[in-house]
Design a protein around this motif. Structure first.
Motif, short mmCIF file in Angstrom:
data_model
loop_
_atom_site.label_atom_id
_atom_site.label_comp_id
_atom_site.label_asym_id
_atom_site.label_seq_id
_atom_site.Cartn_x
_atom_site.Cartn_y
_atom_site.Cartn_z
N LYS A 1 43.53 11.96 131.97
CA LYS A 1 43.66 10.50 132.05
C LYS A 1 45.09 10.07 131.77
CE LYS A 1 39.00 8.98 131.08
NZ LYS A 1 38.16 8.15 130.23
N GLU A 2 45.72 10.74 130.82
CA GLU A 2 47.09 10.40 130.44
C GLU A 2 48.10 10.82 131.52
OE1 GLU A 2 45.17 12.43 128.30
OE2 GLU A 2 44.40 10.65 127.28
N SER A 3 47.81 11.94 132.15
CA SER A 3 48.72 12.48 133.16
C SER A 3 47.90 12.91 134.39
CB SER A 3 49.47 13.69 132.57
OG SER A 3 50.30 14.26 133.54
N PRO A 4 47.55 11.92 135.24
CA PRO A 4 46.72 12.27 136.40
C PRO A 4 47.47 13.15 137.40
CG PRO A 4 47.39 9.97 136.49
CD PRO A 4 47.88 10.53 135.18
N GLY A 5 46.71 13.98 138.12
CA GLY A 5 47.29 14.88 139.10
C GLY A 5 47.76 14.15 140.34
N LYS A 6 48.52 14.86 141.17
CA LYS A 6 49.03 14.30 142.42
C LYS A 6 48.37 15.00 143.59
CE LYS A 6 53.53 13.29 140.45
NZ LYS A 6 54.96 13.57 140.46
N ASN A 7 48.14 14.27 144.67
CA ASN A 7 47.55 14.82 145.89
C ASN A 7 46.24 15.56 145.61
OD1 ASN A 7 49.75 13.89 147.44
ND2 ASN A 7 50.92 15.71 146.88
N VAL A 8 45.41 14.98 144.76
CA VAL A 8 44.18 15.63 144.32
C VAL A 8 43.26 15.92 145.50
CG1 VAL A 8 42.12 15.39 142.87
CG2 VAL A 8 44.34 14.64 142.02
N ARG A 9 43.12 14.97 146.42
CA ARG A 9 42.21 15.16 147.55
C ARG A 9 42.69 16.32 148.44
NH1 ARG A 9 39.84 10.09 150.39
NH2 ARG A 9 39.08 10.03 148.28
N GLN A 10 44.01 16.38 148.72
CA GLN A 10 44.55 17.46 149.54
C GLN A 10 44.37 18.81 148.83
OE1 GLN A 10 46.06 14.61 148.84
NE2 GLN A 10 47.18 13.82 150.59
N LYS A 11 44.63 18.84 147.54
CA LYS A 11 44.50 20.07 146.77
C LYS A 11 43.04 20.51 146.74
CE LYS A 11 45.65 23.32 143.80
NZ LYS A 11 45.73 24.64 144.30
N SER A 12 42.13 19.57 146.67
CA SER A 12 40.71 19.89 146.68
C SER A 12 40.32 20.58 147.98
CB SER A 12 39.88 18.63 146.48
OG SER A 12 38.51 18.90 146.60
N GLY A 13 40.84 20.07 149.10
CA GLY A 13 40.57 20.68 150.40
C GLY A 13 41.17 22.08 150.49
N LEU A 14 42.40 22.25 149.98
CA LEU A 14 43.04 23.56 149.97
C LEU A 14 42.24 24.54 149.12
CD1 LEU A 14 45.42 25.43 150.65
CD2 LEU A 14 46.59 24.50 148.66
N ASN A 15 41.80 24.09 147.94
CA ASN A 15 41.00 24.94 147.06
C ASN A 15 39.73 25.41 147.76
OD1 ASN A 15 42.87 24.55 145.10
ND2 ASN A 15 41.63 23.19 143.85
N ARG A 16 39.06 24.50 148.46
CA ARG A 16 37.84 24.85 149.17
C ARG A 16 38.13 25.91 150.24
NH1 ARG A 16 35.88 20.30 148.97
NH2 ARG A 16 37.06 19.32 150.65
N SER A 17 39.23 25.74 150.96
CA SER A 17 39.60 26.72 151.99
C SER A 17 39.89 28.08 151.38
CB SER A 17 40.84 26.24 152.76
OG SER A 17 40.56 25.09 153.47
N ILE A 18 40.62 28.09 150.26
CA ILE A 18 40.95 29.35 149.59
C ILE A 18 39.68 30.06 149.14
CG2 ILE A 18 41.98 30.33 147.49
CD1 ILE A 18 44.23 28.23 147.79
N LEU A 19 38.78 29.31 148.50
CA LEU A 19 37.56 29.92 147.96
C LEU A 19 36.59 30.32 149.06
CD1 LEU A 19 37.13 27.61 144.86
CD2 LEU A 19 37.93 29.98 144.89
N ASP A 20 36.59 29.59 150.19
CA ASP A 20 35.71 29.92 151.32
C ASP A 20 36.08 31.25 151.97
OD1 ASP A 20 34.15 27.71 151.00
OD2 ASP A 20 35.04 26.57 152.64
N GLN A 21 37.32 31.68 151.80
CA GLN A 21 37.76 32.92 152.43
C GLN A 21 37.08 34.15 151.84
OE1 GLN A 21 39.68 33.00 155.16
NE2 GLN A 21 39.53 30.78 155.01
N GLY A 22 36.63 34.07 150.60
CA GLY A 22 35.96 35.21 149.97
C GLY A 22 36.89 36.41 149.85
N TRP A 23 38.12 36.19 149.37
CA TRP A 23 39.12 37.25 149.30
C TRP A 23 38.68 38.40 148.42
CZ3 TRP A 23 44.05 33.77 148.78
CH2 TRP A 23 44.37 33.25 150.02
#
Length: 137
Positions: free
Chosen positions: A19-41
């Protein structure tokens, strides 16, 4: 086969912040995280390692530190060598190439050094592309 030992959990960490220090580009990062995790590396590397060992091969994971910032010609490590995602241009010797190709060359060299040290019984693997300051010899 030599691969970068990527820390998927670090790559897919939340950008939400606090709350004190909110993140930046959270929605874009969320999409990137989903793509990374979907790869099943993790599963991919487990299966690759298994198949290689069955065929007499070996999967060697290499520390990814500076693999995309190290010049394969002169060994200079600098963030300035990689000003864009696609292009590598060494500020030391002028070597230019595709950034992915440079990363692959450095992973191959580091993997070979790691394998050679493991086979010879050396204690610490060599760092690929390390250039020491000539004034400190």
């Amino acid at each position: 086969v030599y691969v970068e030992d990527l820390k998927v959990s670090n790559m897919s960490a939340s950008a939400g912040g606090t709350k004190e220090s909110p993140g930046k580009n959270v929605r874009q990062k969320s999409g990137l995280n989903r793509s990374i995790l979907d790869q099943g590396w993790y599963s991919f590397f487990q299966m690759l390692s298994y198949k290689l060992e069955r065929g007499g091969g070996k999967l060697i994971k290499v520390n990814p530190k500076n693999t995309s910032r190290t010049c394969p010609r002169c060994g200079l490590v600098s963030a300035e060598n990689r000003k864009s995602q696609a292009t590598f241009a060494c500020i030391g010797c002028g070597y230019r190439s595709n950034a992915d190709e440079v990363g692959a060359i450095n992973v191959l060299r580091a993997g070979r050094a790691q394998l050679a040290c493991a086979m010879s019984g050396a204690v610490r693997p060599l760092s690929a592309g390390t250039r020491r300051d000539p004034l400190q010899h």
